[in-house]
Design a protein around this motif. Structure first.
Motif, mmCIF file in Angstrom:
data_model
loop_
_atom_site.group_PDB
_atom_site.id
_atom_site.type_symbol
_atom_site.label_atom_id
_atom_site.label_comp_id
_atom_site.label_asym_id
_atom_site.label_seq_id
_atom_site.Cartn_x
_atom_site.Cartn_y
_atom_site.Cartn_z
ATOM 1 N N MET A 1 -3.648 16.264 -2.192
ATOM 2 C CA MET A 1 -3.982 15.290 -1.162
ATOM 3 C C MET A 1 -3.133 15.596 0.070
ATOM 4 N N ASN A 2 -3.691 15.327 1.204
ATOM 5 C CA ASN A 2 -3.042 15.619 2.467
ATOM 6 C C ASN A 2 -1.826 14.703 2.674
ATOM 7 N N LEU A 3 -0.726 15.281 3.123
ATOM 8 C CA LEU A 3 0.502 14.519 3.347
ATOM 9 C C LEU A 3 0.318 13.465 4.437
ATOM 10 N N LYS A 4 -0.461 13.777 5.467
ATOM 11 C CA LYS A 4 -0.690 12.801 6.542
ATOM 12 C C LYS A 4 -1.454 11.586 6.041
ATOM 13 N N ILE A 5 -2.392 11.810 5.126
ATOM 14 C CA ILE A 5 -3.147 10.691 4.569
ATOM 15 C C ILE A 5 -2.221 9.800 3.741
ATOM 16 N N LEU A 6 -1.373 10.419 2.935
ATOM 17 C CA LEU A 6 -0.433 9.639 2.136
ATOM 18 C C LEU A 6 0.544 8.869 3.008
ATOM 19 N N LEU A 7 1.012 9.495 4.072
ATOM 20 C CA LEU A 7 1.926 8.823 4.991
ATOM 21 C C LEU A 7 1.232 7.658 5.691
ATOM 22 N N THR A 8 -0.005 7.853 6.112
ATOM 23 C CA THR A 8 -0.767 6.783 6.753
ATOM 24 C C THR A 8 -0.965 5.606 5.807
ATOM 25 N N LEU A 9 -1.310 5.890 4.568
ATOM 26 C CA LEU A 9 -1.503 4.815 3.598
ATOM 27 C C LEU A 9 -0.193 4.097 3.291
ATOM 28 N N ALA A 10 0.898 4.826 3.214
ATOM 29 C CA ALA A 10 2.197 4.195 2.960
ATOM 30 C C ALA A 10 2.601 3.287 4.111
ATOM 31 N N ILE A 11 2.401 3.744 5.339
ATOM 32 C CA ILE A 11 2.714 2.908 6.511
ATOM 33 C C ILE A 11 1.832 1.674 6.526
ATOM 34 N N LEU A 15 3.141 -2.183 6.392
ATOM 35 C CA LEU A 15 2.800 -3.130 7.454
ATOM 36 C C LEU A 15 2.013 -4.317 6.916
ATOM 37 N N ALA A 16 1.099 -4.066 5.977
ATOM 38 C CA ALA A 16 0.344 -5.166 5.368
ATOM 39 C C ALA A 16 1.276 -6.098 4.603
ATOM 40 N N TRP A 17 2.233 -5.517 3.870
ATOM 41 C CA TRP A 17 3.203 -6.345 3.159
ATOM 42 C C TRP A 17 4.001 -7.189 4.147
ATOM 43 N N ALA A 18 4.444 -6.578 5.239
ATOM 44 C CA ALA A 18 5.246 -7.299 6.236
ATOM 45 C C ALA A 18 4.439 -8.424 6.879
ATOM 46 N N ILE A 19 3.173 -8.151 7.193
ATOM 47 C CA ILE A 19 2.341 -9.180 7.821
ATOM 48 C C ILE A 19 2.166 -10.370 6.896
ATOM 49 N N ALA A 36 -5.368 -5.167 14.260
ATOM 50 C CA ALA A 36 -4.769 -3.917 14.728
ATOM 51 C C ALA A 36 -4.456 -2.991 13.555
ATOM 52 N N LEU A 37 -3.970 -3.534 12.457
ATOM 53 C CA LEU A 37 -3.673 -2.730 11.278
ATOM 54 C C LEU A 37 -4.940 -2.115 10.692
ATOM 55 N N VAL A 38 -5.983 -2.896 10.570
ATOM 56 C CA VAL A 38 -7.255 -2.379 10.046
ATOM 57 C C VAL A 38 -7.818 -1.312 10.977
ATOM 58 N N SER A 39 -7.747 -1.536 12.272
ATOM 59 C CA SER A 39 -8.231 -0.545 13.237
ATOM 60 C C SER A 39 -7.424 0.742 13.156
ATOM 61 N N PHE A 40 -6.113 0.625 13.048
ATOM 62 C CA PHE A 40 -5.245 1.799 12.939
ATOM 63 C C PHE A 40 -5.607 2.633 11.719
#
Length: 57
Positions: A1-11, A15-19, A36-40
């Motif tokens: 799996m792509n590292l950028k995809i994993l990083l995006t999902l982790a972020i 953020l969802a947890w924080a919200i 904004a989170l869903v759009s990102f």
């Protein structure tokens, strides 16, 4: 799996947890932050998938 995809999902998960953890303190800002989170996540993952599609051709 792509590292950028994993990083995006982790972020996105952080953020969802924080919200939702601080939803009482955020008040009316919770809806714009959630949108904004869903759009990102949607745009970021679409852009990553689009890059993968051009490599297959």
């Amino acid at each position: 799996m792509n590292l950028k995809i994993l990083l995006t999902l982790a972020i996105a998960l952080l953020l969802a947890w924080a919200i939702f953890h601080f939803k009482a303190a955020l008040g009316l800002f919770i809806l714009p932050l959630f949108i904004a989170l869903v759009s990102f996540v949607t745009l970021r993952l679409y852009r990553l998938m689009e890059k993968d599609d051009t490599e297959d051709r």
